[in-house]
Write an enzyme that holds these catalytic residues in place. Structure first.
Site, PDB file in Angstrom:
ATOM      1  N   LEU A   1       0.911  -1.198  -0.271  1.00 35.92           N
ATOM      2  CA  LEU A   1       0.126  -0.271  -0.235  1.00 35.92           C
ATOM      3  C   LEU A   1       0.603   1.050   0.055  1.00 35.92           C
ATOM      4  CD1 LEU A   1      -2.704  -1.509   2.107  1.00 35.92           C
ATOM      5  CD2 LEU A   1      -3.084  -0.748   0.051  1.00 35.92           C
TER       6      LEU A   1
ATOM      7  N   VAL B   1       2.472   4.400  -2.457  1.00 34.84           N
ATOM      8  CA  VAL B   1       1.495   5.147  -3.553  1.00 34.84           C
ATOM      9  C   VAL B   1       0.639   4.836  -4.106  1.00 34.84           C
ATOM     10  CG1 VAL B   1       2.640   7.539  -3.134  1.00 34.84           C
ATOM     11  CG2 VAL B   1       3.024   6.391  -4.406  1.00 34.84           C
ATOM     12  N   MET B   2       0.877   3.944  -5.266  1.00 37.88           N
ATOM     13  CA  MET B   2       0.488   3.070  -6.638  1.00 37.88           C
ATOM     14  C   MET B   2      -0.764   2.106  -5.593  1.00 37.88           C
ATOM     15  SD  MET B   2       1.686   4.180  -9.850  1.00 37.88           S
ATOM     16  CE  MET B   2       0.385   2.494 -10.478  1.00 37.88           C
TER      17      MET B   2
ATOM     18  N   LYS C   1       8.291  -2.996  -4.934  1.00 42.33           N
ATOM     19  CA  LYS C   1       9.018  -3.025  -5.339  1.00 42.33           C
ATOM     20  C   LYS C   1       9.291  -4.771  -6.291  1.00 42.33           C
ATOM     21  CE  LYS C   1      11.891  -0.367  -3.551  1.00 42.33           C
ATOM     22  NZ  LYS C   1      11.781   0.596  -4.037  1.00 42.33           N
TER      23      LYS C   1
ATOM     24  N   SER D   1       0.367   1.769 -15.985  1.00 40.26           N
ATOM     25  CA  SER D   1       1.005   3.027 -16.173  1.00 40.26           C
ATOM     26  C   SER D   1      -0.045   4.051 -16.322  1.00 40.26           C
ATOM     27  CB  SER D   1       1.202   2.908 -18.004  1.00 40.26           C
ATOM     28  OG  SER D   1       1.369   4.212 -18.082  1.00 40.26           O
TER      29      SER D   1
ATOM     30  N   GLY E   1       1.233   6.353 -13.466  1.00 45.23           N
ATOM     31  CA  GLY E   1       1.704   6.673 -12.178  1.00 45.23           C
ATOM     32  C   GLY E   1       0.995   6.860 -11.099  1.00 45.23           C
TER      33      GLY E   1
ATOM     34  N   LYS F   1       4.231  -3.773 -21.083  1.00 47.74           N
ATOM     35  CA  LYS F   1       3.982  -2.223 -20.423  1.00 47.74           C
ATOM     36  C   LYS F   1       5.546  -1.153 -20.265  1.00 47.74           C
ATOM     37  CE  LYS F   1       3.314   1.229 -17.106  1.00 47.74           C
ATOM     38  NZ  LYS F   1       5.157   0.764 -16.610  1.00 47.74           N
TER      39      LYS F   1
ATOM     40  N   ASN G   1       7.153   2.091 -22.123  1.00 48.26           N
ATOM     41  CA  ASN G   1       8.083   3.095 -21.493  1.00 48.26           C
ATOM     42  C   ASN G   1       9.103   3.231 -22.315  1.00 48.26           C
ATOM     43  OD1 ASN G   1       5.980   2.169 -19.286  1.00 48.26           O
ATOM     44  ND2 ASN G   1       7.878   2.371 -18.173  1.00 48.26           N
TER      45      ASN G   1
ATOM     46  N   GLU H   1       7.697   5.876 -24.271  1.00 43.32           N
ATOM     47  CA  GLU H   1       8.020   7.067 -23.623  1.00 43.32           C
ATOM     48  C   GLU H   1       9.341   7.983 -23.447  1.00 43.32           C
ATOM     49  OE1 GLU H   1       6.007   6.329 -19.712  1.00 43.32           O
ATOM     50  OE2 GLU H   1       7.640   7.309 -18.748  1.00 43.32           O
TER      51      GLU H   1
ATOM     52  N   LYS I   1      14.900   4.118 -14.294  1.00 38.68           N
ATOM     53  CA  LYS I   1      14.321   3.140 -13.262  1.00 38.68           C
ATOM     54  C   LYS I   1      14.790   1.767 -14.177  1.00 38.68           C
ATOM     55  CE  LYS I   1      11.658   5.111 -10.163  1.00 38.68           C
ATOM     56  NZ  LYS I   1      10.159   4.885  -9.265  1.00 38.68           N
TER      57      LYS I   1
ATOM     58  N   ARG J   1      19.970   9.652 -21.939  1.00 39.21           N
ATOM     59  CA  ARG J   1      20.322  10.338 -20.588  1.00 39.21           C
ATOM     60  C   ARG J   1      21.254   9.163 -20.591  1.00 39.21           C
ATOM     61  NH1 ARG J   1      14.320   8.339 -18.077  1.00 39.21           N
ATOM     62  NH2 ARG J   1      13.323   8.990 -19.497  1.00 39.21           N
TER      63      ARG J   1
ATOM     64  N   ARG K   1      33.204  -9.149 -44.445  1.00 40.04           N
ATOM     65  CA  ARG K   1      32.117 -10.340 -43.757  1.00 40.04           C
ATOM     66  C   ARG K   1      32.870 -11.488 -44.471  1.00 40.04           C
ATOM     67  NH1 ARG K   1      27.939 -11.655 -42.541  1.00 40.04           N
ATOM     68  NH2 ARG K   1      28.309 -12.709 -40.762  1.00 40.04           N
TER      69      ARG K   1
HETATM   70  P1  NBP Z   1       7.594   1.029  -3.988  1.00 37.74           P
HETATM   71  O1  NBP Z   1       7.661   0.324  -5.435  1.00 37.74           O
HETATM   72  O2  NBP Z   1       8.055   1.769  -3.422  1.00 37.74           O
HETATM   73  O3  NBP Z   1       7.295  -0.789  -2.946  1.00 37.74           O
HETATM   74  C1  NBP Z   1       6.739   0.007  -1.328  1.00 37.74           C
HETATM   75  C2  NBP Z   1       6.614  -1.538  -1.519  1.00 37.74           C
HETATM   76  O4  NBP Z   1       6.950  -2.576  -1.675  1.00 37.74           O
HETATM   77  C3  NBP Z   1       5.540  -1.169   0.137  1.00 37.74           C
HETATM   78  O5  NBP Z   1       4.269  -1.477   0.130  1.00 37.74           O
HETATM   79  C4  NBP Z   1       6.258  -2.366   0.986  1.00 37.74           C
HETATM   80  O6  NBP Z   1       5.860  -2.349   2.189  1.00 37.74           O
HETATM   81  C5  NBP Z   1       6.974  -2.814   0.198  1.00 37.74           C
HETATM   82  N1  NBP Z   1       7.515  -4.175   0.087  1.00 37.74           N
HETATM   83  C6  NBP Z   1       8.176  -4.149  -0.551  1.00 37.74           C
HETATM   84 BR1  NBP Z   1       9.359  -2.706  -0.364  1.00 37.74          BR
HETATM   85  N2  NBP Z   1       9.236  -4.805   0.221  1.00 37.74           N
HETATM   86  C7  NBP Z   1       8.306  -6.184   0.633  1.00 37.74           C
HETATM   87  C8  NBP Z   1       8.880  -7.354   1.084  1.00 37.74           C
HETATM   88  N3  NBP Z   1       9.309  -8.282   0.912  1.00 37.74           N
HETATM   89  N4  NBP Z   1       7.484  -7.983   1.647  1.00 37.74           N
HETATM   90  C9  NBP Z   1       6.639  -7.248   1.346  1.00 37.74           C
HETATM   91  N5  NBP Z   1       5.921  -6.410   0.643  1.00 37.74           N
HETATM   92  C10 NBP Z   1       7.262  -5.150   0.241  1.00 37.74           C
HETATM   93  O7  NBP Z   1       5.664   1.037  -3.887  1.00 37.74           O
HETATM   94  P2  NBP Z   1       5.060   1.913  -5.437  1.00 37.74           P
HETATM   95  O8  NBP Z   1       5.949   2.918  -5.822  1.00 37.74           O
HETATM   96  O9  NBP Z   1       3.545   1.448  -5.070  1.00 37.74           O
HETATM   97  O10 NBP Z   1       4.927   0.778  -6.734  1.00 37.74           O
HETATM   98  C11 NBP Z   1       4.899   0.220  -6.964  1.00 37.74           C
HETATM   99  C12 NBP Z   1       4.784  -0.733  -7.556  1.00 37.74           C
HETATM  100  O11 NBP Z   1       3.933  -0.659  -8.730  1.00 37.74           O
HETATM  101  C13 NBP Z   1       6.527  -1.439  -8.480  1.00 37.74           C
HETATM  102  O12 NBP Z   1       6.521  -2.414  -8.837  1.00 37.74           O
HETATM  103  C14 NBP Z   1       6.474  -0.436  -8.896  1.00 37.74           C
HETATM  104  O13 NBP Z   1       7.521  -0.168 -10.305  1.00 37.74           O
HETATM  105  C15 NBP Z   1       5.213  -0.020 -10.262  1.00 37.74           C
HETATM  106  N6  NBP Z   1       4.780   0.716 -10.865  1.00 37.74           N
HETATM  107  C16 NBP Z   1       4.995   2.455  -9.890  1.00 37.74           C
HETATM  108  C17 NBP Z   1       4.694   3.939 -10.401  1.00 37.74           C
HETATM  109  C18 NBP Z   1       4.466   4.894 -10.351  1.00 37.74           C
HETATM  110  O14 NBP Z   1       4.618   5.898 -10.682  1.00 37.74           O
HETATM  111  N7  NBP Z   1       5.018   4.844  -8.555  1.00 37.74           N
HETATM  112  C19 NBP Z   1       4.025   3.492 -12.198  1.00 37.74           C
HETATM  113  C20 NBP Z   1       3.729   2.157 -12.396  1.00 37.74           C
HETATM  114  C21 NBP Z   1       3.985   1.259 -11.803  1.00 37.74           C
HETATM  115  P3  NBP Z   1       6.084  -1.943   3.676  1.00 37.74           P
HETATM  116  O15 NBP Z   1       5.531  -0.585   3.343  1.00 37.74           O
HETATM  117  O16 NBP Z   1       6.055  -2.423   4.482  1.00 37.74           O
HETATM  118  O17 NBP Z   1       8.017  -1.109   3.274  1.00 37.74           O
END
Ligand code: NBP
Length: 473
Positions: free
Chosen positions: A10, A12-13, A75, A128, A130, A182, A186, A189, A260, A287, A443
């Site tokens: 839980l 942001v996503m 993650k 996709s 964010g 997906k 990207n 993108e 990333k 980049r 060649r």
């Molecule tokens: P993060 O990628 O920052 O992951 C944080 C979450 O992973 C937290 O809920 C954390 O729990 C949990 N977690 C981790 Br880290 N290790 C864990 C483990 N060993 N067991 C259980 N839970 C674990 O979160 P996000 O930015 O919301 O992105 C989530 C996914 O969505 C990622 O794969 C990301 O690449 C993808 N995504 C993100 C975006 C974006 O714009 N941010 C867009 C599209 C896709 P905790 O709270 O206990 O630490």
């Protein structure tokens, strides 16, 4: 009563996806490794719908109606495997694990195969848009079995973005197809952003416009065929002034772009598939170049051109045409990669549908995608978007301006790797003969690698070290 779907992870996503589900009237179970996040979600947003908070995985699984739909939003990489291993033993045959993170499609294929053995559906899903997209309607690209989509599709389509009433969500294809698409999204993108950056750079340093003036140019472009989310936010960023210094925001940001990894994956995969995604590759490398501060510092004094040509009149229009044409190339390359991946892995992906679900919710959403959809509707087997009637005509009309822009960039010493590589790709495809014939000759000379002839079947080798007669290989 039980929850229709559950979200674990839980940040942001995950939080925003859970809220989106709840707001659409779906009771949603929520769980996070660190319980504070679960509590915060229910405290802050509990009135938006029905949330069923769970402290433990067991409690979470028990709160879901069957077959269970469990969405993982953690993650990507090892954390995803850890969470799968935590939950899979608690599930029963027919249950579904949806991975909404940014997994590599090869990991998704591995996980899908392993969970299928255990009677579980694993649905690698590209999401996709964010955090805003997750809350208000993302573009959703689910892979996995067609059977799992029957149970999941209606829910996902419900929370996806809508364009003209059509949800930006469709079953992409089996196992890793969703995450593959997906990934290419990207990659496109990256290319799109690089082309926009080059447009800005040229307007600034060839035409001498200020960031505020360039913001106006982008606003105008956003009312035409380039209308898109990325063009829209570009105008916003360029118009922004740094509060601390009063300078244009774009002048106070360090010019080193980060990444990333999904762009890199796109190019790595394209190399393996043998698909020339030169525009996407240039964007990834651009980049990378920007980030090599030491290299750039060492090279800063190298000589550049003496001339200082300014093409003011009509230059912005030329850049618009170069941007449009280069963008068509970037999409043509990305769609080629999806087609190649689909053939390699037997996914049977409908390319027109990919354009359809990218029209809303995602970062590359654009008016333009309607045209791509139309191109694949007219001919689902079109070898490249560049030969579609509409695009062939539009790029043909833009090419003179496109060439002027690339020439101007080269003359002024302004790097435009995206524009120039896109033009080179276009000219390579058009060419009657390519110098690859000479490459083959080399060649054969140094490695006896053989060559084929234009006038006869078979493979041939010239006895370069001997009398230079030709033998059939
Ligand atoms: P993060 O990628 O920052 O992951 C944080 C979450 O992973 C937290 O809920 C954390 O729990 C949990 N977690 C981790 Br880290 N290790 C864990 C483990 N060993 N067991 C259980 N839970 C674990 O979160 P996000 O930015 O919301 O992105 C989530 C996914 O969505 C990622 O794969 C990301 O690449 C993808 N995504 C993100 C975006 C974006 O714009 N941010 C867009 C599209 C896709 P905790 O709270 O206990 O630490």
């Amino acid at each position: 009563s039980k929850a229709r779907i559950g979200v674990t992870g839980l940040a942001v996503m995950g939080r925003n996806l859970a809220r989106n589900l709840a707001r659409h009237g779906h009771p949603v179970a929520v769980h996070n490794r660190t319980e504070a996040r679960t509590k915060a979600l229910v405290t802050e947003f509990g009135d938006e719908g029905t949330f069923v908070p769970a402290e433990t995985p067991e409690e979470f699984v028990a709160s879901l109606e069957r077959p269970r739909r469990l969405v993982i939003m953690v993650k990507a990489g090892a954390p995803t495997d850890a969470v799968i291993e935590e939950f899979a033993p608690l599930l029963e045959p027919g249950d579904m694990i949806v991975d909404g993170g940014n997994a590599h499609f090869a990991d998704t294929r591995r996980r899908e195969a392993a969970l299928r053995e255990r009677g579980l559906h694993f649905v690698g899903t590209g999401i996709s848009g964010g955090e805003e997209g997750a809350l208000h309607g993302p573009s959703i690209m689910p892979g996995g079995s067609a059977e799992s989509y029957e149970a999941l599709g209606p829910l996902l389509e419900d929370i996806a973005a809508k364009v003209d009433g059509t949800p930006c969500c469709v079953h992409v294809g089996p196992d890793g197809a969703g995450h593959f698409v997906k990934m290419v999204h990207n990659g496109i993108e990256y290319a799109d952003m690089q082309l926009i950056a080059e447009s800005y750079d040229l307007l600034r340093h060839a035409a001498g416009l200020s960031p505020a003036e360039i913001a106006e140019v982008f606003r105008t472009w956003n009312t035409g065929r380039l209308e898109s989310y990325l063009i829209e936010i570009t105008a916003e960023v360029l118009a922004h002034t740094d509060a601390a210094t009063g300078r244009p925001f774009v002048d106070v940001v360090l010019d080193q772009a980060e990444q990333k990894g999904t762009g890199r994956w796109t190019v790595q995969t394209a190399l393996d598939l043998g698909v020339p995604v030169s525009g996407i590759a240039e964007a990834v490398f651009a980049r990378s170049v920007s980030g090599h501060a030491d290299l750039r510092r060492a090279a800063r004094g190298l000589p550049g051109p003496q001339n200082d040509v300014r093409y003011l009149s009509g230059f912005a229009d030329d850049v618009e045409q170069a941007l449009y044409a280069s963008k068509v190339v970037a999409y043509a390359q990305g769609f080629h990669q999806i087609q190649a991946g689909s053939e390699e892995y037997g996914w049977n992906i409908d390319l027109g549908q990919m354009a359809t679900i990218w029209r809303g919710g995602c970062i590359i959403r654009a008016r333009f995608l309607d045209r791509i959809r139309a191109a694949y509707e007219a001919d689902p087997r079109t070898p490249t978007l560049l030969t579609d009637d509409h695009f062939a005509e539009a790029v043909g009309a833009a090419q003179d301006a496109w060439r002027r822009v690339v020439t101007t960039a080269a003359q002024l010493g302004i790097p435009a790797p995206g524009f120039s590589s896109a033009l080179a790709y276009y000219d390579s495809l058009r060419a009657e003969r390519l110098p690859a014939a000479l490459t083959q000759g080399q060649r054969d000379f140094f490695g006896a690698h053989t060559y084929r002839r234009v006038d006869r079947e078979g493979s041939f080798h010239t006895l370069w070290g001997g009398d230079r007669s030709e033998v059939e290989a």
